[in-house]
Design an enzyme around this catalytic site. Sequence first.
Site, PDB file in Angstrom:
ATOM      1  N   ASP A 124      -6.059  16.505  45.097  1.00  0.00           N
ATOM      2  CA  ASP A 124      -5.253  15.159  45.439  1.00  0.00           C
ATOM      3  C   ASP A 124      -4.449  14.974  43.850  1.00  0.00           C
ATOM      4  O   ASP A 124      -4.412  13.923  43.464  1.00  0.00           O
ATOM      5  CB  ASP A 124      -6.112  14.021  45.391  1.00  0.00           C
ATOM      6  CG  ASP A 124      -5.375  12.547  45.834  1.00  0.00           C
ATOM      7  OD1 ASP A 124      -4.165  12.777  46.579  1.00  0.00           O
ATOM      8  OD2 ASP A 124      -5.897  11.472  45.275  1.00  0.00           O
TER       9      ASP A 124
ATOM     10  N   ASN B 293     -15.524  19.837  40.372  1.00  0.00           N
ATOM     11  CA  ASN B 293     -15.331  18.548  41.015  1.00  0.00           C
ATOM     12  C   ASN B 293     -15.328  18.774  42.530  1.00  0.00           C
ATOM     13  O   ASN B 293     -14.361  19.448  43.334  1.00  0.00           O
ATOM     14  CB  ASN B 293     -13.891  18.065  40.517  1.00  0.00           C
ATOM     15  CG  ASN B 293     -13.736  16.494  41.245  1.00  0.00           C
ATOM     16  OD1 ASN B 293     -14.465  15.702  40.978  1.00  0.00           O
ATOM     17  ND2 ASN B 293     -12.632  16.396  42.395  1.00  0.00           N
ATOM     18  N   GLU B 294     -16.181  17.869  43.149  1.00  0.00           N
ATOM     19  CA  GLU B 294     -16.276  17.727  44.322  1.00  0.00           C
ATOM     20  C   GLU B 294     -16.240  18.835  45.288  1.00  0.00           C
ATOM     21  O   GLU B 294     -15.428  19.288  46.279  1.00  0.00           O
ATOM     22  CB  GLU B 294     -15.306  16.894  45.141  1.00  0.00           C
ATOM     23  CG  GLU B 294     -15.323  15.415  44.591  1.00  0.00           C
ATOM     24  CD  GLU B 294     -14.649  14.326  45.415  1.00  0.00           C
ATOM     25  OE1 GLU B 294     -13.455  14.735  46.024  1.00  0.00           O
ATOM     26  OE2 GLU B 294     -15.057  13.085  45.173  1.00  0.00           O
TER      27      GLU B 294
ATOM     28  N   ASN C 225     -19.100  10.695  42.736  1.00  0.00           N
ATOM     29  CA  ASN C 225     -17.440   9.948  43.090  1.00  0.00           C
ATOM     30  C   ASN C 225     -17.982   9.387  44.462  1.00  0.00           C
ATOM     31  O   ASN C 225     -17.898  10.002  45.496  1.00  0.00           O
ATOM     32  CB  ASN C 225     -16.307  10.996  43.348  1.00  0.00           C
ATOM     33  CG  ASN C 225     -16.247  11.943  42.167  1.00  0.00           C
ATOM     34  OD1 ASN C 225     -16.556  11.473  40.941  1.00  0.00           O
ATOM     35  ND2 ASN C 225     -15.303  12.803  42.304  1.00  0.00           N
TER      36      ASN C 225
ATOM     37  N   TYR D 175     -16.588   5.929  47.128  1.00  0.00           N
ATOM     38  CA  TYR D 175     -15.748   5.131  47.609  1.00  0.00           C
ATOM     39  C   TYR D 175     -16.064   4.011  48.726  1.00  0.00           C
ATOM     40  O   TYR D 175     -15.251   3.876  49.502  1.00  0.00           O
ATOM     41  CB  TYR D 175     -14.420   6.081  47.950  1.00  0.00           C
ATOM     42  CG  TYR D 175     -13.528   6.679  47.045  1.00  0.00           C
ATOM     43  CD1 TYR D 175     -12.739   5.999  46.017  1.00  0.00           C
ATOM     44  CD2 TYR D 175     -14.210   7.985  46.457  1.00  0.00           C
ATOM     45  CE1 TYR D 175     -12.264   6.672  45.078  1.00  0.00           C
ATOM     46  CE2 TYR D 175     -13.446   8.606  45.303  1.00  0.00           C
ATOM     47  CZ  TYR D 175     -12.573   7.952  44.533  1.00  0.00           C
ATOM     48  OH  TYR D 175     -12.056   8.428  43.535  1.00  0.00           O
TER      49      TYR D 175
ATOM     50  N   TYR E 146     -12.705   4.129  51.473  1.00  0.00           N
ATOM     51  CA  TYR E 146     -12.485   5.370  52.429  1.00  0.00           C
ATOM     52  C   TYR E 146     -13.471   4.897  53.580  1.00  0.00           C
ATOM     53  O   TYR E 146     -13.442   5.330  54.467  1.00  0.00           O
ATOM     54  CB  TYR E 146     -12.824   6.491  51.746  1.00  0.00           C
ATOM     55  CG  TYR E 146     -11.581   7.024  50.856  1.00  0.00           C
ATOM     56  CD1 TYR E 146     -10.255   6.922  51.543  1.00  0.00           C
ATOM     57  CD2 TYR E 146     -11.757   7.703  49.655  1.00  0.00           C
ATOM     58  CE1 TYR E 146      -9.127   7.387  50.576  1.00  0.00           C
ATOM     59  CE2 TYR E 146     -10.673   8.136  48.934  1.00  0.00           C
ATOM     60  CZ  TYR E 146      -9.419   7.939  49.189  1.00  0.00           C
ATOM     61  OH  TYR E 146      -8.505   8.313  48.461  1.00  0.00           O
TER      62      TYR E 146
ATOM     63  N   GLU F 270     -16.197   8.650  39.459  1.00  0.00           N
ATOM     64  CA  GLU F 270     -15.102   7.961  39.811  1.00  0.00           C
ATOM     65  C   GLU F 270     -15.575   7.094  40.924  1.00  0.00           C
ATOM     66  O   GLU F 270     -16.443   7.205  41.649  1.00  0.00           O
ATOM     67  CB  GLU F 270     -14.265   9.306  40.931  1.00  0.00           C
ATOM     68  CG  GLU F 270     -13.715  10.106  40.326  1.00  0.00           C
ATOM     69  CD  GLU F 270     -12.837  11.147  41.454  1.00  0.00           C
ATOM     70  OE1 GLU F 270     -12.636  10.769  42.377  1.00  0.00           O
ATOM     71  OE2 GLU F 270     -12.649  12.240  40.946  1.00  0.00           O
TER      72      GLU F 270
ATOM     73  N   TRP G 246     -11.821   5.225  38.648  1.00  0.00           N
ATOM     74  CA  TRP G 246     -10.691   6.306  39.042  1.00  0.00           C
ATOM     75  C   TRP G 246      -9.717   5.518  39.726  1.00  0.00           C
ATOM     76  O   TRP G 246      -9.645   4.754  40.376  1.00  0.00           O
ATOM     77  CB  TRP G 246     -11.335   7.018  40.424  1.00  0.00           C
ATOM     78  CG  TRP G 246     -10.175   7.964  40.781  1.00  0.00           C
ATOM     79  CD1 TRP G 246      -9.130   8.115  41.987  1.00  0.00           C
ATOM     80  CD2 TRP G 246      -9.852   9.343  39.929  1.00  0.00           C
ATOM     81  NE1 TRP G 246      -8.494   9.265  41.715  1.00  0.00           N
ATOM     82  CE2 TRP G 246      -9.157  10.182  40.661  1.00  0.00           C
ATOM     83  CE3 TRP G 246     -10.408  10.049  38.833  1.00  0.00           C
ATOM     84  CZ2 TRP G 246      -8.712  11.361  40.325  1.00  0.00           C
ATOM     85  CZ3 TRP G 246     -10.013  11.174  38.477  1.00  0.00           C
ATOM     86  CH2 TRP G 246      -8.992  11.730  39.220  1.00  0.00           C
TER      87      TRP G 246
ATOM     88  N   LYS H 238      -4.620   4.337  42.552  1.00  0.00           N
ATOM     89  CA  LYS H 238      -5.958   3.804  42.146  1.00  0.00           C
ATOM     90  C   LYS H 238      -5.860   3.595  40.779  1.00  0.00           C
ATOM     91  O   LYS H 238      -6.938   3.126  40.046  1.00  0.00           O
ATOM     92  CB  LYS H 238      -7.035   4.692  42.515  1.00  0.00           C
ATOM     93  CG  LYS H 238      -7.313   4.783  44.057  1.00  0.00           C
ATOM     94  CD  LYS H 238      -8.407   5.678  44.405  1.00  0.00           C
ATOM     95  CE  LYS H 238      -8.680   5.720  45.866  1.00  0.00           C
ATOM     96  NZ  LYS H 238      -7.620   6.799  46.305  1.00  0.00           N
TER      97      LYS H 238
HETATM   98  C1  GCB Z   1     -11.811  12.205  44.727  1.00  0.00           C
HETATM   99  C2  GCB Z   1     -11.204  13.165  44.047  1.00  0.00           C
HETATM  100  C3  GCB Z   1      -9.586  12.662  43.109  1.00  0.00           C
HETATM  101  C4  GCB Z   1      -8.955  11.903  44.213  1.00  0.00           C
HETATM  102  C5  GCB Z   1      -9.765  10.514  44.685  1.00  0.00           C
HETATM  103  C6  GCB Z   1      -8.886   9.954  45.461  1.00  0.00           C
HETATM  104  O1  GCB Z   1     -12.821  11.960  45.227  1.00  0.00           O
HETATM  105  O2  GCB Z   1     -11.991  13.661  43.176  1.00  0.00           O
HETATM  106  O3  GCB Z   1      -9.120  13.949  43.064  1.00  0.00           O
HETATM  107  O4  GCB Z   1      -7.667  11.483  43.645  1.00  0.00           O
HETATM  108  O5  GCB Z   1     -10.806  11.117  45.376  1.00  0.00           O
HETATM  109  O6  GCB Z   1      -8.218   9.005  45.075  1.00  0.00           O
HETATM  110  O7  GCB Z   1      -8.988   9.937  46.631  1.00  0.00           O
END
Ligand code: GCB
Length: 592
Positions: free
Chosen positions: A153, A403-404, A458, A460, A464, A497, A543, A562
Site C-alpha cells: 500500500d 511486514n504482514e 497491525n 484495524y 476495516y 499499526e 498508522w 491515515k
Molecule cells: C497495513 C499495511 C500498511 C497499510 C495499512 C493500511 O496493514 O501494513 O502498509 O498502509 O495497512 O492503511 O491499510
Amino acid sequence: MLYPLATETRQLIDLSGEWQFKFANHTDWQPIAVPASFNDQLVLSECKNYVGDFCYQTEFYLTPAMLKERIFIRFGSVSHFAQVRINDQTIGEHQGGFTPFEFEITQAVRLGKNLVRVDGNNILNNSTLPVGNYSEYQNEQGEMRKKVSENFDFFNYAGIHRPVKIWTKPQSYIEDITITYELEQTRAQVNVALMLQGDWDSAKIRIFDENDQEVAYSEGLVCQQLTIENVVRWQPRNAYLYKMQVMLYQNEQCLDSYTETFGMRTVEIKDNQFLINDKPFYFKGYGRHEDTHFNGRGLNNAANILDTNLMKWQGANSFRTSHYPYSEEMMRLADREGFVVIDETTAVGLMHNFGAGLINDPAEQDINTWQKYTTMEAHRQVIKELIQRDKNYACVVMWSIANEPSSAEEGAYEYFKPLFDLARECDPQKRPCCFVNIMLAPAGKDLVMALSDVICLNRYYGWYVNTADLSQAKKALQAELEYWHTLFPNKPIMFTEYGADTVAGLHDMDFNTPFTEEFQIEYYKAHHEVIDKLPYFIGEQVWNFADFQTKYGTFRVQGNKKGLFTRTREPKMAAHYFKERWNSIPHFGYKS
Ligand code: GCB
C-alpha cells in the site's frame, strides 16, 4: 558499511543536483533532480506510472591529488536495480532499492572530467522485495508496455533516491568498524572489530565524549578492547553519542582515519517487558513512510528534520521504518535525537492471496504464497545489507524481518525460521527480532509468532472490520489480545499499526462518522481504553505519521489518509490529542 564522510585522509564529492534523465528507448535527455524519485518531476501520467528501464547521467571532476588515492562511487540507494558505468566502462550492479552500495572505480577514472551513467529499472515481481505483480500488455498503439501492480500500500516510487558520492580512500584503508560493548553500571568494555585493506602495521583507536575529551585509547590489530569509565548511556529522547576515531598506521605514519559516532544502551526482553537500560520502555510513535511532495521517496532532509521536531512536539519516542530501510541520514538523525527505531527490511507484500477476490485467474486463488513466491534470496540479501549498514546505531533496538507476511499459510514457519536465524547470527549486538503480524493471521491461526521476540500487531478493528462500531471493535480487540497473551505469556505485545483514514477538514456532529477528524480521535480513544489496562501491552505506533501516496484504488483518495498529519504536515485534530496523551505517558515505567 561506513557512512561516507570526509576526513583528514578522505575526500568526498557529493553529486546531488541536476542530472540528465531519459526512459530507455527515448532519445532525448531531460533534466532531473538527484536524489529524488523521477515520478512526480515529469508531469505526465505515463511518466509518473512508467515501468521499465531508465537512465541517469552526470559528470564529475577529479584533481591530480585525488588520483593518487583509491576512488569509489557510493549510492545511498537506487530503486530498484542499478547498473553503473564510468566513462563507458561497466563497474557493477545492485538489486534492491533501499540499501547502499559502493564500487571501486580507480581503474576507470581519469584526470578532469568523468562521466557516470546509471541504467536502472523499477520492476518488482514475485522474486523481488517488495513484491510486485508484474505483467506486460499492448497499448492502443500496439506497443508492448510493462506494468507493476504493487502488492503493498504505497506508491512504487523509483529513481536515484539517496545521495551519490565520489569518495577517495587511501591505498590502505579502514573498510568497516563493528562496535559491541558490555555495560556494567557505569563502566563499558568496548570491543572493536576492524575490517582493514592493504598494508598496515597497527591501528590506533581513540574514543571521545560529547565534550571532545578523550575517554579511552588503544593500539593494536583488528580486534581491540577499550574501557570507558563513568559512561553516559544513550537513552530514548536523551541521546549521548561518543566519537570513535580509528587511525591506521604504518611505520609511525597515519595512513587513514575515520570517525564513527556511537551510543551505548542495553536492550532486553524480560517478563513481557521491553527493557532499555534495564527499565521497561513504552513505545510511543509511528509507522512512517519516506514520502513527500516533489521528492517522492527520495531523501528530503528538511522533511526529516521537520518530522523529527513534530514527533518531539508530540512527546513521541519511537518509529518503525515501515516498510523498508530508511536513509542513512534519517538513521543518523534518530541516533542523534534519541528516537528508538524498529528497523524493517523491504519484505512487504508477501501474501499471494491478499486480494483473492480480485485475482483474475481463478486457478491462482488457491496457490500458497510460500510456493508461489521466490523471495528467499532477496530476503537474505536485505537482512544482511540492513544489519551490515545499521549495526552500530544505538537507536536501533529491534529488527523487523517482514511486514504482514502470509503467516497463517502452511510453509510460513519454514520460510521464516532460517531468516530469523540469519538476522540473529548477523547482528553483532544480538538485538531482538520481530515480524509484523496482519489481522488475517490472528492469534490461533498465525504460525510464525514463536520466532518473534515481541508480538507486533497491525490492527484495524473499527476500521476495516467492525467499521465505525467502536464498542464491538473494543470487544474484538480485547479478546484477541488476551488470546495472544495466553499463547505467549512472556512476550510483550504492541501495536505497530492502528489507524483510520481521515480526510483533513472533514467534520461531523456525529463522532462515529468514518473519515472525519472527530472519528479518528474516537477510534484511538477506544483502542486506548483497552490497551491502557493491559500490563503486557508495551507500545503504540500509530498508522501513519502523515498521509502518503499509494497506488490507485477505490479505498484510496489521492493516497492513504491515515496520517495524524497531512502529506504537507498540517496536524489533524488527532495530532493534538496524541500530543496531550504522549506528553503525559513517561518513556519508562508506564505500566508499572
Ligand atoms: C497495513 C499495511 C500498511 C497499510 C495499512 C493500511 O496493514 O501494513 O502498509 O498502509 O495497512 O492503511 O491499510
